[in-house]
Design a protein around this motif. Structure first.
Motif, PDB file in Angstrom:
ATOM      1  N   ASN A 111       5.779  -7.442  -5.263  1.00 51.61           N
ATOM      2  CA  ASN A 111       4.763  -8.348  -5.794  1.00 51.61           C
ATOM      3  C   ASN A 111       5.378  -9.705  -6.134  1.00 51.61           C
ATOM      4  OD1 ASN A 111       2.391  -9.331  -6.787  1.00 51.61           O
ATOM      5  ND2 ASN A 111       2.442  -8.153  -8.664  1.00 51.61           N
ATOM      6  N   GLN A 112       6.550  -9.693  -6.749  1.00 53.84           N
ATOM      7  CA  GLN A 112       7.200 -10.954  -7.105  1.00 53.84           C
ATOM      8  C   GLN A 112       7.654 -11.720  -5.857  1.00 53.84           C
ATOM      9  OE1 GLN A 112       7.019 -12.194 -10.174  1.00 53.84           O
ATOM     10  NE2 GLN A 112       5.829 -10.332 -10.445  1.00 53.84           N
ATOM     11  N   LEU A 113       8.076 -10.993  -4.834  1.00 55.04           N
ATOM     12  CA  LEU A 113       8.501 -11.640  -3.591  1.00 55.04           C
ATOM     13  C   LEU A 113       7.343 -12.383  -2.939  1.00 55.04           C
ATOM     14  CD1 LEU A 113      10.824 -12.042  -1.579  1.00 55.04           C
ATOM     15  CD2 LEU A 113      10.006 -10.010  -0.400  1.00 55.04           C
ATOM     16  N   VAL A 114       6.174 -11.744  -2.894  1.00 54.67           N
ATOM     17  CA  VAL A 114       5.026 -12.428  -2.297  1.00 54.67           C
ATOM     18  C   VAL A 114       4.576 -13.593  -3.176  1.00 54.67           C
ATOM     19  CG1 VAL A 114       3.089 -11.066  -3.228  1.00 54.67           C
ATOM     20  CG2 VAL A 114       2.931 -12.019  -0.978  1.00 54.67           C
ATOM     21  N   ARG A 119       0.832  -1.208   0.000  1.00 54.07           N
ATOM     22  CA  ARG A 119       0.000   0.000   0.000  1.00 54.07           C
ATOM     23  C   ARG A 119       0.866   1.256   0.000  1.00 54.07           C
ATOM     24  NH1 ARG A 119      -4.483  -0.654   4.403  1.00 54.07           N
ATOM     25  NH2 ARG A 119      -2.769   0.211   5.555  1.00 54.07           N
ATOM     26  N   ASP A 120       1.908   1.258   0.814  1.00 59.16           N
ATOM     27  CA  ASP A 120       2.797   2.422   0.850  1.00 59.16           C
ATOM     28  C   ASP A 120       3.517   2.607  -0.477  1.00 59.16           C
ATOM     29  OD1 ASP A 120       2.033   2.993   3.410  1.00 59.16           O
ATOM     30  OD2 ASP A 120       3.746   1.982   4.345  1.00 59.16           O
ATOM     31  N   LEU A 121       3.930   1.507  -1.091  1.00 59.94           N
ATOM     32  CA  LEU A 121       4.586   1.609  -2.396  1.00 59.94           C
ATOM     33  C   LEU A 121       3.603   2.107  -3.451  1.00 59.94           C
ATOM     34  CD1 LEU A 121       6.793  -1.586  -2.362  1.00 59.94           C
ATOM     35  CD2 LEU A 121       7.588   0.776  -2.404  1.00 59.94           C
ATOM     36  N   ARG A 122       2.355   1.718  -3.367  1.00 61.50           N
ATOM     37  CA  ARG A 122       1.353   2.202  -4.312  1.00 61.50           C
ATOM     38  C   ARG A 122       1.140   3.704  -4.121  1.00 61.50           C
ATOM     39  NH1 ARG A 122      -0.544   0.783  -8.975  1.00 61.50           N
ATOM     40  NH2 ARG A 122      -2.702   0.259  -8.909  1.00 61.50           N
ATOM     41  N   ARG A 123       1.133   4.136  -2.848  1.00 61.33           N
ATOM     42  CA  ARG A 123       1.020   5.566  -2.565  1.00 61.33           C
ATOM     43  C   ARG A 123       2.188   6.330  -3.169  1.00 61.33           C
ATOM     44  NH1 ARG A 123      -0.131   4.466   2.759  1.00 61.33           N
ATOM     45  NH2 ARG A 123      -2.360   4.347   2.811  1.00 61.33           N
ATOM     46  N   LEU A 124       3.388   5.796  -2.975  1.00 62.04           N
ATOM     47  CA  LEU A 124       4.580   6.437  -3.548  1.00 62.04           C
ATOM     48  C   LEU A 124       4.496   6.480  -5.068  1.00 62.04           C
ATOM     49  CD1 LEU A 124       7.492   4.992  -1.396  1.00 62.04           C
ATOM     50  CD2 LEU A 124       6.731   7.361  -1.509  1.00 62.04           C
ATOM     51  N   GLN A 169      11.258   4.084 -10.696  1.00 59.11           N
ATOM     52  CA  GLN A 169      11.864   3.475  -9.507  1.00 59.11           C
ATOM     53  C   GLN A 169      10.801   2.980  -8.546  1.00 59.11           C
ATOM     54  OE1 GLN A 169      14.404   6.562  -8.030  1.00 59.11           O
ATOM     55  NE2 GLN A 169      16.075   6.052  -9.433  1.00 59.11           N
ATOM     56  N   THR A 170       9.761   3.764  -8.332  1.00 58.32           N
ATOM     57  CA  THR A 170       8.705   3.311  -7.424  1.00 58.32           C
ATOM     58  C   THR A 170       7.972   2.107  -8.013  1.00 58.32           C
ATOM     59  OG1 THR A 170       7.119   4.899  -8.331  1.00 58.32           O
ATOM     60  CG2 THR A 170       8.379   5.591  -6.398  1.00 58.32           C
ATOM     61  N   PHE A 171       7.773   2.113  -9.331  1.00 61.75           N
ATOM     62  CA  PHE A 171       7.130   0.960  -9.974  1.00 61.75           C
ATOM     63  C   PHE A 171       7.989  -0.289  -9.804  1.00 61.75           C
ATOM     64  CE2 PHE A 171       6.700  -1.860 -13.627  1.00 61.75           C
ATOM     65  CZ  PHE A 171       5.370  -2.195 -13.508  1.00 61.75           C
ATOM     66  N   TRP A 172       9.304  -0.134  -9.953  1.00 56.27           N
ATOM     67  CA  TRP A 172      10.226  -1.267  -9.821  1.00 56.27           C
ATOM     68  C   TRP A 172      10.138  -1.868  -8.421  1.00 56.27           C
ATOM     69  CZ3 TRP A 172      12.810  -4.769 -12.280  1.00 56.27           C
ATOM     70  CH2 TRP A 172      13.873  -5.418 -11.668  1.00 56.27           C
ATOM     71  N   PHE A 173      10.117  -1.027  -7.392  1.00 52.42           N
ATOM     72  CA  PHE A 173      10.024  -1.539  -6.029  1.00 52.42           C
ATOM     73  C   PHE A 173       8.694  -2.246  -5.794  1.00 52.42           C
ATOM     74  CE2 PHE A 173      13.204   1.881  -4.961  1.00 52.42           C
ATOM     75  CZ  PHE A 173      14.253   0.993  -4.794  1.00 52.42           C
ATOM     76  N   GLN A 174       7.628  -1.688  -6.355  1.00 49.55           N
ATOM     77  CA  GLN A 174       6.325  -2.341  -6.207  1.00 49.55           C
ATOM     78  C   GLN A 174       6.321  -3.692  -6.924  1.00 49.55           C
ATOM     79  OE1 GLN A 174       2.995  -0.210  -7.806  1.00 49.55           O
ATOM     80  NE2 GLN A 174       1.535  -1.416  -6.642  1.00 49.55           N
TER      81      GLN A 174
END
Length: 177
Positions: A85-88, A27-32, A76-81
């Motif tokens: 997602n891939q980790l989960v 959620r925080d990454l989506r906000r970012l 960059q924010t998309f990459w972290f999100q």
């Protein structure tokens, strides 16, 4: 099968734990990501509105540079999100593989104790879909919660104080010559 319900309940507990660990950062990454995307849209619309002025002053290259910098921050924010997602997804797949391994070993044990092999094969063919369905359920629930960030942003924008001059209407016409 009455025994399947407690087994599924025990399987669902780790899935809920994974969801709990995934929801907050996602959620925080989506906000970012939403926050990083807003300046790109604003910059692009301003560039389109003032295109003739930008060209007249020869500032097109500067606008392109600014747009690329804003796009990089958004990427960059998309990459972290995407990584989250891939980790989960990997965690869900590993958990599903462990569940299938335990079920396969239990079926082999049951066949050794007199269970019909055809029944064990049918059981395994149906059990294969359980981790996939639970994983999809988990992803959908988390995705719905993550997408509610857009509603939060609308609520935040509705609480902002109006800007100076907003809603004042067009300026008065110039006096006649």
């Amino acid at each position: 099968a009455p025994i399947a319900l407690p087994v599924l309940t025990l399987l669902f507990v780790p899935y809920l734990r994974i969801a709990g660990l995934y929801r907050w950062p996602a959620r925080d990454l989506r906000r970012l990501q939403s926050t990083a995307r807003s300046p790109i849209i604003t910059h692009f619309s301003e560039a389109l509105r003032g295109l003739s002025t930008v060209r007249a002053f020869g500032e097109a290259e500067r606008f392109v540079r600014e747009h690329l910098n804003l796009s990089e921050a958004s990427s960059q924010t998309f990459w972290f999100q995407w990584c989250g997602n891939q980790l989960v997804t990997v965690a869900i797949e590993v958990l599903g593989a462990l569940f299938l391994l335990i079920c396969a070993v239990a079926c082999v044990y049951a066949v050794g104790r007199g269970m019909d092999a055809a029944v064990a094969g049918a059981l395994l063919s149906y059990i294969v879909t359980v981790p996939m369905q639970l994983g999809m359920l988990l992803k959908r629930v988390c995705s719905a919660e993550i997408e509610l960030v857009a509603v939060e942003r609308v609520a935040q924008y509705s609480e902002l104080a109006p800007e100076e001059g907003a809603g004042a209407g067009p300026p008065p016409p110039p006096p006649p010559p």
